[in-house]
Design a protein around this motif. Structure first.
Motif, PDB file in Angstrom:
ATOM      1  N   ARG A  92      75.927 -16.884  40.833  1.00  0.00           N
ATOM      2  CA  ARG A  92      74.833 -16.083  40.288  1.00  0.00           C
ATOM      3  C   ARG A  92      73.778 -15.822  41.366  1.00  0.00           C
ATOM      4  O   ARG A  92      73.219 -14.731  41.441  1.00  0.00           O
ATOM      5  CB  ARG A  92      74.207 -16.805  39.101  1.00  0.00           C
ATOM      6  N   GLY A  93      73.506 -16.810  42.218  1.00  0.00           N
ATOM      7  CA  GLY A  93      72.519 -16.650  43.277  1.00  0.00           C
ATOM      8  C   GLY A  93      72.949 -15.678  44.353  1.00  0.00           C
ATOM      9  O   GLY A  93      72.133 -14.963  44.931  1.00  0.00           O
ATOM     10  N   ILE A  94      74.245 -15.623  44.630  1.00  0.00           N
ATOM     11  CA  ILE A  94      74.758 -14.691  45.630  1.00  0.00           C
ATOM     12  C   ILE A  94      74.705 -13.265  45.113  1.00  0.00           C
ATOM     13  O   ILE A  94      74.466 -12.332  45.861  1.00  0.00           O
ATOM     14  CB  ILE A  94      76.201 -15.080  46.028  1.00  0.00           C
ATOM     15  N   GLY A  95      74.927 -13.092  43.824  1.00  0.00           N
ATOM     16  CA  GLY A  95      74.898 -11.746  43.266  1.00  0.00           C
ATOM     17  C   GLY A  95      76.057 -11.449  42.349  1.00  0.00           C
ATOM     18  O   GLY A  95      76.291 -10.301  42.009  1.00  0.00           O
ATOM     19  N   GLY A  96      76.813 -12.472  41.954  1.00  0.00           N
ATOM     20  CA  GLY A  96      77.920 -12.259  41.029  1.00  0.00           C
ATOM     21  C   GLY A  96      79.261 -12.245  41.738  1.00  0.00           C
ATOM     22  O   GLY A  96      79.359 -12.423  42.952  1.00  0.00           O
ATOM     23  N   ALA A 100      72.553 -26.864  31.344  1.00  0.00           N
ATOM     24  CA  ALA A 100      72.501 -26.421  32.740  1.00  0.00           C
ATOM     25  C   ALA A 100      73.868 -25.905  33.158  1.00  0.00           C
ATOM     26  O   ALA A 100      74.910 -26.484  32.824  1.00  0.00           O
ATOM     27  CB  ALA A 100      72.086 -27.577  33.640  1.00  0.00           C
ATOM     28  N   ALA A 101      73.861 -24.797  33.885  1.00  0.00           N
ATOM     29  CA  ALA A 101      75.108 -24.221  34.382  1.00  0.00           C
ATOM     30  C   ALA A 101      75.640 -25.096  35.515  1.00  0.00           C
ATOM     31  O   ALA A 101      74.866 -25.703  36.257  1.00  0.00           O
ATOM     32  CB  ALA A 101      74.865 -22.804  34.876  1.00  0.00           C
ATOM     33  N   PRO A 102      76.968 -25.156  35.687  1.00  0.00           N
ATOM     34  CA  PRO A 102      77.527 -25.916  36.813  1.00  0.00           C
ATOM     35  C   PRO A 102      77.036 -25.347  38.147  1.00  0.00           C
ATOM     36  O   PRO A 102      76.653 -24.187  38.242  1.00  0.00           O
ATOM     37  CB  PRO A 102      79.041 -25.723  36.670  1.00  0.00           C
ATOM     38  N   GLN A 126      75.890 -21.445  39.469  1.00  0.00           N
ATOM     39  CA  GLN A 126      74.563 -21.145  39.993  1.00  0.00           C
ATOM     40  C   GLN A 126      74.660 -20.475  41.359  1.00  0.00           C
ATOM     41  O   GLN A 126      73.904 -19.558  41.667  1.00  0.00           O
ATOM     42  CB  GLN A 126      73.736 -22.424  40.084  1.00  0.00           C
ATOM     43  N   ILE A 127      75.606 -20.930  42.181  1.00  0.00           N
ATOM     44  CA  ILE A 127      75.794 -20.325  43.508  1.00  0.00           C
ATOM     45  C   ILE A 127      76.285 -18.889  43.364  1.00  0.00           C
ATOM     46  O   ILE A 127      75.780 -17.980  44.020  1.00  0.00           O
ATOM     47  CB  ILE A 127      76.761 -21.169  44.357  1.00  0.00           C
TER      48      ILE A 127
END
Length: 125
Positions: free
Chosen positions: A65-69, A56-58, A62-63
């Motif tokens: 990646r979820g925002i868009g990079g 699992a990514a930290p 994840q945040i």
């Protein structure tokens, strides 16, 4: 010089259809065995090891990646900093200096303190 009153030639729709039919009738070559072997070797190199488990990514990755990079994160940081500077500048124009002098002795006033909206610098009188 071109005469603007004459319409340009229109393509012949029957000619285009005939050309596309001839193109579709041409035989499609099969890929070579060497190409197929190289693609399969490359695909196997990207597979995980057998018996491995997904890590699992930290939470912060994840945040991001979820925002868009990272590009989106830098845009949010720039927008936040700009909004803060604009907000602080708006307070400076209203004449409400008590916001900046909270916690200071009553002997200081805004002329001696010299806190401005963008610099927050103490100037010597």
């Amino acid at each position: 010089m071109m005469d603007m009153t004459v319409a340009p030639e229109k393509p012949d729709p029957d000619g285009i259809d005939q050309m596309l039919d001839e193109l579709a009738a041409l035989p499609v070559p099969d890929p070579s065995g060497d190409l197929v072997a190289r693609v399969l070797v490359d695909a196997e190199a990207h597979l995980p090891a057998p018996g491995g488990r997904v890590v699992a990514a930290p939470w912060w990755q994840q945040i991001v990646r979820g925002i868009g990079g990272w590009g989106a994160v830098s845009g949010l940081v720039a927008a936040t900093a700009t909004g803060f500077v604009i907000g602080v500048g708006a307070v400076g124009d209203t004449g409400v200096d008590s916001f900046w002098t909270l916690g200071y002795d009553a002997a200081y006033d805004d002329t001696n303190l010299g806190l401005d909206a963008f610099g927050w610098a103490l100037e010597e009188g």
